[in-house]
Write a protein that holds these residues in place. Structure first.
Motif, PDB file in Angstrom:
ATOM      1  N   MET A   1       0.691  -1.215  -0.177  1.00  0.00           N
ATOM      2  CA  MET A   1       0.290  -0.089  -0.384  1.00  0.00           C
ATOM      3  C   MET A   1       1.065   1.359   0.041  1.00  0.00           C
ATOM      4  SD  MET A   1      -2.890   1.097   2.833  1.00  0.00           S
ATOM      5  CE  MET A   1      -4.696   0.484   1.963  1.00  0.00           C
ATOM      6  N   LEU A   2       0.431   2.478  -0.935  1.00  0.00           N
ATOM      7  CA  LEU A   2       1.196   2.941  -0.917  1.00  0.00           C
ATOM      8  C   LEU A   2       1.527   4.183   0.772  1.00  0.00           C
ATOM      9  CD1 LEU A   2       2.553   5.364  -2.788  1.00  0.00           C
ATOM     10  CD2 LEU A   2       0.486   6.484  -2.702  1.00  0.00           C
ATOM     11  N   GLY A   3       2.433   4.443   1.196  1.00  0.00           N
ATOM     12  CA  GLY A   3       2.448   5.133   2.713  1.00  0.00           C
ATOM     13  C   GLY A   3       3.056   3.976   3.687  1.00  0.00           C
ATOM     14  N   THR A   4       3.597   2.436   2.892  1.00  0.00           N
ATOM     15  CA  THR A   4       3.955   1.346   3.871  1.00  0.00           C
ATOM     16  C   THR A   4       5.540   1.857   3.833  1.00  0.00           C
ATOM     17  OG1 THR A   4       1.708   0.607   3.517  1.00  0.00           O
ATOM     18  CG2 THR A   4       3.691  -0.921   4.246  1.00  0.00           C
ATOM     19  N   TYR A   5       5.902   1.714   4.983  1.00  0.00           N
ATOM     20  CA  TYR A   5       7.171   1.417   5.594  1.00  0.00           C
ATOM     21  C   TYR A   5       7.502   0.133   6.084  1.00  0.00           C
ATOM     22  CZ  TYR A   5       6.320   4.690   9.762  1.00  0.00           C
ATOM     23  OH  TYR A   5       6.858   5.077  10.588  1.00  0.00           O
ATOM     24  N   PHE A   6       8.768  -0.016   6.363  1.00  0.00           N
ATOM     25  CA  PHE A   6       9.491  -1.404   7.257  1.00  0.00           C
ATOM     26  C   PHE A   6       9.949  -0.624   8.211  1.00  0.00           C
ATOM     27  CE2 PHE A   6       7.068  -3.035   3.471  1.00  0.00           C
ATOM     28  CZ  PHE A   6       6.298  -4.061   3.947  1.00  0.00           C
ATOM     29  N   THR A   7       9.210  -1.410   9.117  1.00  0.00           N
ATOM     30  CA  THR A   7      10.553  -0.471  10.647  1.00  0.00           C
ATOM     31  C   THR A   7      11.148  -1.327  11.791  1.00  0.00           C
ATOM     32  OG1 THR A   7      11.388   1.293  12.012  1.00  0.00           O
ATOM     33  CG2 THR A   7       8.533   0.556  12.289  1.00  0.00           C
ATOM     34  N   GLY A   8      12.407  -1.891  11.769  1.00  0.00           N
ATOM     35  CA  GLY A   8      13.022  -2.349  13.064  1.00  0.00           C
ATOM     36  C   GLY A   8      14.036  -4.104  11.989  1.00  0.00           C
ATOM     37  N   HIS A   9      14.380  -4.402  13.339  1.00  0.00           N
ATOM     38  CA  HIS A   9      14.762  -5.788  12.774  1.00  0.00           C
ATOM     39  C   HIS A   9      13.587  -6.504  12.443  1.00  0.00           C
ATOM     40  CE1 HIS A   9      14.752  -6.491  17.086  1.00  0.00           C
ATOM     41  NE2 HIS A   9      14.554  -7.718  16.395  1.00  0.00           N
ATOM     42  N   LYS A  10      11.798  -6.462  12.545  1.00  0.00           N
ATOM     43  CA  LYS A  10      11.180  -7.272  12.557  1.00  0.00           C
ATOM     44  C   LYS A  10      10.296  -7.428  11.423  1.00  0.00           C
ATOM     45  CE  LYS A  10      10.733  -8.788  17.087  1.00  0.00           C
ATOM     46  NZ  LYS A  10      10.092  -9.237  18.789  1.00  0.00           N
ATOM     47  N   HIS A  11      10.952  -5.721  10.465  1.00  0.00           N
ATOM     48  CA  HIS A  11      10.083  -5.587   9.224  1.00  0.00           C
ATOM     49  C   HIS A  11       8.614  -5.135   9.324  1.00  0.00           C
ATOM     50  CE1 HIS A  11      14.614  -5.681   7.177  1.00  0.00           C
ATOM     51  NE2 HIS A  11      14.088  -6.560   7.663  1.00  0.00           N
ATOM     52  N   ILE A  12       8.671  -4.532  10.555  1.00  0.00           N
ATOM     53  CA  ILE A  12       7.163  -4.398  10.875  1.00  0.00           C
ATOM     54  C   ILE A  12       6.836  -3.357   9.682  1.00  0.00           C
ATOM     55  CG2 ILE A  12       5.910  -3.806  12.835  1.00  0.00           C
ATOM     56  CD1 ILE A  12       7.469  -4.742  15.020  1.00  0.00           C
ATOM     57  N   ALA A  13       5.717  -3.249   9.233  1.00  0.00           N
ATOM     58  CA  ALA A  13       4.687  -2.197   8.745  1.00  0.00           C
ATOM     59  C   ALA A  13       4.200  -1.559   9.334  1.00  0.00           C
ATOM     60  CB  ALA A  13       3.984  -3.545   7.714  1.00  0.00           C
ATOM     61  N   LYS A  14       4.410  -0.100   8.798  1.00  0.00           N
ATOM     62  CA  LYS A  14       3.470   0.767   9.314  1.00  0.00           C
ATOM     63  C   LYS A  14       3.397   1.686   8.023  1.00  0.00           C
ATOM     64  CE  LYS A  14       5.253   1.106  13.559  1.00  0.00           C
ATOM     65  NZ  LYS A  14       5.329   1.360  15.190  1.00  0.00           N
ATOM     66  N   GLN A  15       2.073   2.342   8.384  1.00  0.00           N
ATOM     67  CA  GLN A  15       1.694   3.427   7.447  1.00  0.00           C
ATOM     68  C   GLN A  15       2.265   5.225   7.768  1.00  0.00           C
ATOM     69  OE1 GLN A  15      -0.049   2.851   4.719  1.00  0.00           O
ATOM     70  NE2 GLN A  15       0.666   0.412   5.222  1.00  0.00           N
ATOM     71  N   VAL A  16       2.454   5.914   6.704  1.00  0.00           N
ATOM     72  CA  VAL A  16       2.471   6.636   6.954  1.00  0.00           C
ATOM     73  C   VAL A  16       1.227   8.083   7.422  1.00  0.00           C
ATOM     74  CG1 VAL A  16       3.825   9.391   6.009  1.00  0.00           C
ATOM     75  CG2 VAL A  16       4.567   7.034   4.959  1.00  0.00           C
ATOM     76  N   THR A  17       1.457   8.566   8.347  1.00  0.00           N
ATOM     77  CA  THR A  17       0.552   9.333   8.946  1.00  0.00           C
ATOM     78  C   THR A  17       0.337  11.168   9.017  1.00  0.00           C
ATOM     79  OG1 THR A  17       1.066   9.830  11.021  1.00  0.00           O
ATOM     80  CG2 THR A  17       0.077   7.416  11.201  1.00  0.00           C
ATOM     81  N   VAL A  18      -0.353  11.452   8.495  1.00  0.00           N
ATOM     82  CA  VAL A  18      -1.005  12.703   8.678  1.00  0.00           C
ATOM     83  C   VAL A  18       0.433  13.630   9.797  1.00  0.00           C
ATOM     84  CG1 VAL A  18      -2.422  14.824   8.835  1.00  0.00           C
ATOM     85  CG2 VAL A  18      -3.199  12.779   8.084  1.00  0.00           C
ATOM     86  N   THR A  19       0.242  12.967  10.845  1.00  0.00           N
ATOM     87  CA  THR A  19       1.247  13.722  11.553  1.00  0.00           C
ATOM     88  C   THR A  19       2.582  13.685  11.330  1.00  0.00           C
ATOM     89  OG1 THR A  19      -0.607  13.256  13.610  1.00  0.00           O
ATOM     90  CG2 THR A  19       2.157  13.550  14.043  1.00  0.00           C
ATOM     91  N   ASP A  20       3.139  12.457  10.982  1.00  0.00           N
ATOM     92  CA  ASP A  20       4.050  12.506  10.146  1.00  0.00           C
ATOM     93  C   ASP A  20       4.881  13.178   9.278  1.00  0.00           C
ATOM     94  OD1 ASP A  20       4.586   9.681  11.972  1.00  0.00           O
ATOM     95  OD2 ASP A  20       3.851   8.549  10.161  1.00  0.00           O
ATOM     96  N   ILE A  21       3.654  13.352   8.245  1.00  0.00           N
ATOM     97  CA  ILE A  21       4.268  13.935   6.975  1.00  0.00           C
ATOM     98  C   ILE A  21       4.341  15.530   8.036  1.00  0.00           C
ATOM     99  CG2 ILE A  21       2.702  15.644   5.137  1.00  0.00           C
ATOM    100  CD1 ILE A  21       2.035  12.474   4.636  1.00  0.00           C
ATOM    101  N   THR A  22       3.145  16.390   9.101  1.00  0.00           N
ATOM    102  CA  THR A  22       3.212  17.352   9.558  1.00  0.00           C
ATOM    103  C   THR A  22       4.099  17.971  10.112  1.00  0.00           C
ATOM    104  OG1 THR A  22       0.870  17.629   8.905  1.00  0.00           O
ATOM    105  CG2 THR A  22       2.009  19.184  10.481  1.00  0.00           C
TER     106      THR A  22
END
Length: 103
Positions: A1-22
């Protein structure tokens, strides 16, 4: 999905939020020192991207009705965003022009 990124050594999927962009936009305003152009972090939010996009399209010669459709505006509100940006960029310009020596 657009706006998805992976973080940490477990490669957990997260979504970019409006707060992240702001937050990223506000930090960028500070880093670039845009206060010299009358742009402060408090003036910026993720909504600024929509207004900025309208301005870029306008400067690119895109017709107003096309900008309205692309921005999903149901009114001519985007024209206010364009006017605000032109006013912000041109603040103090006439004073600067009159005090700058000719080369």
């Amino acid at each position: 999905m657009l706006g998805t990124y992976f973080t940490g050594h477990k490669h957990i999927a997260k979504q970019v939020t409006v707060t992240d962009i702001t937050t990223a936009l506000k930090n960028t305003v500070q880093v670039l020192g845009l206060s010299r152009y009358n742009i402060t972090p408090s003036d910026i939010s993720s909504h600024s991207l929509r207004a900025g996009g309208a301005m870029a399209l306008h400067l690119g010669g895109v017709p107003a009705h096309t900008i309205k459709i692309l921005g999903r505006w149901s009114s001519d509100t985007f024209l206010l965003y364009i006017q605000e940006q032109i006013t912000g960029f041109s603040a103090g310009l006439s004073t600067q022009m009159s005090s700058t020596p000719l080369l």
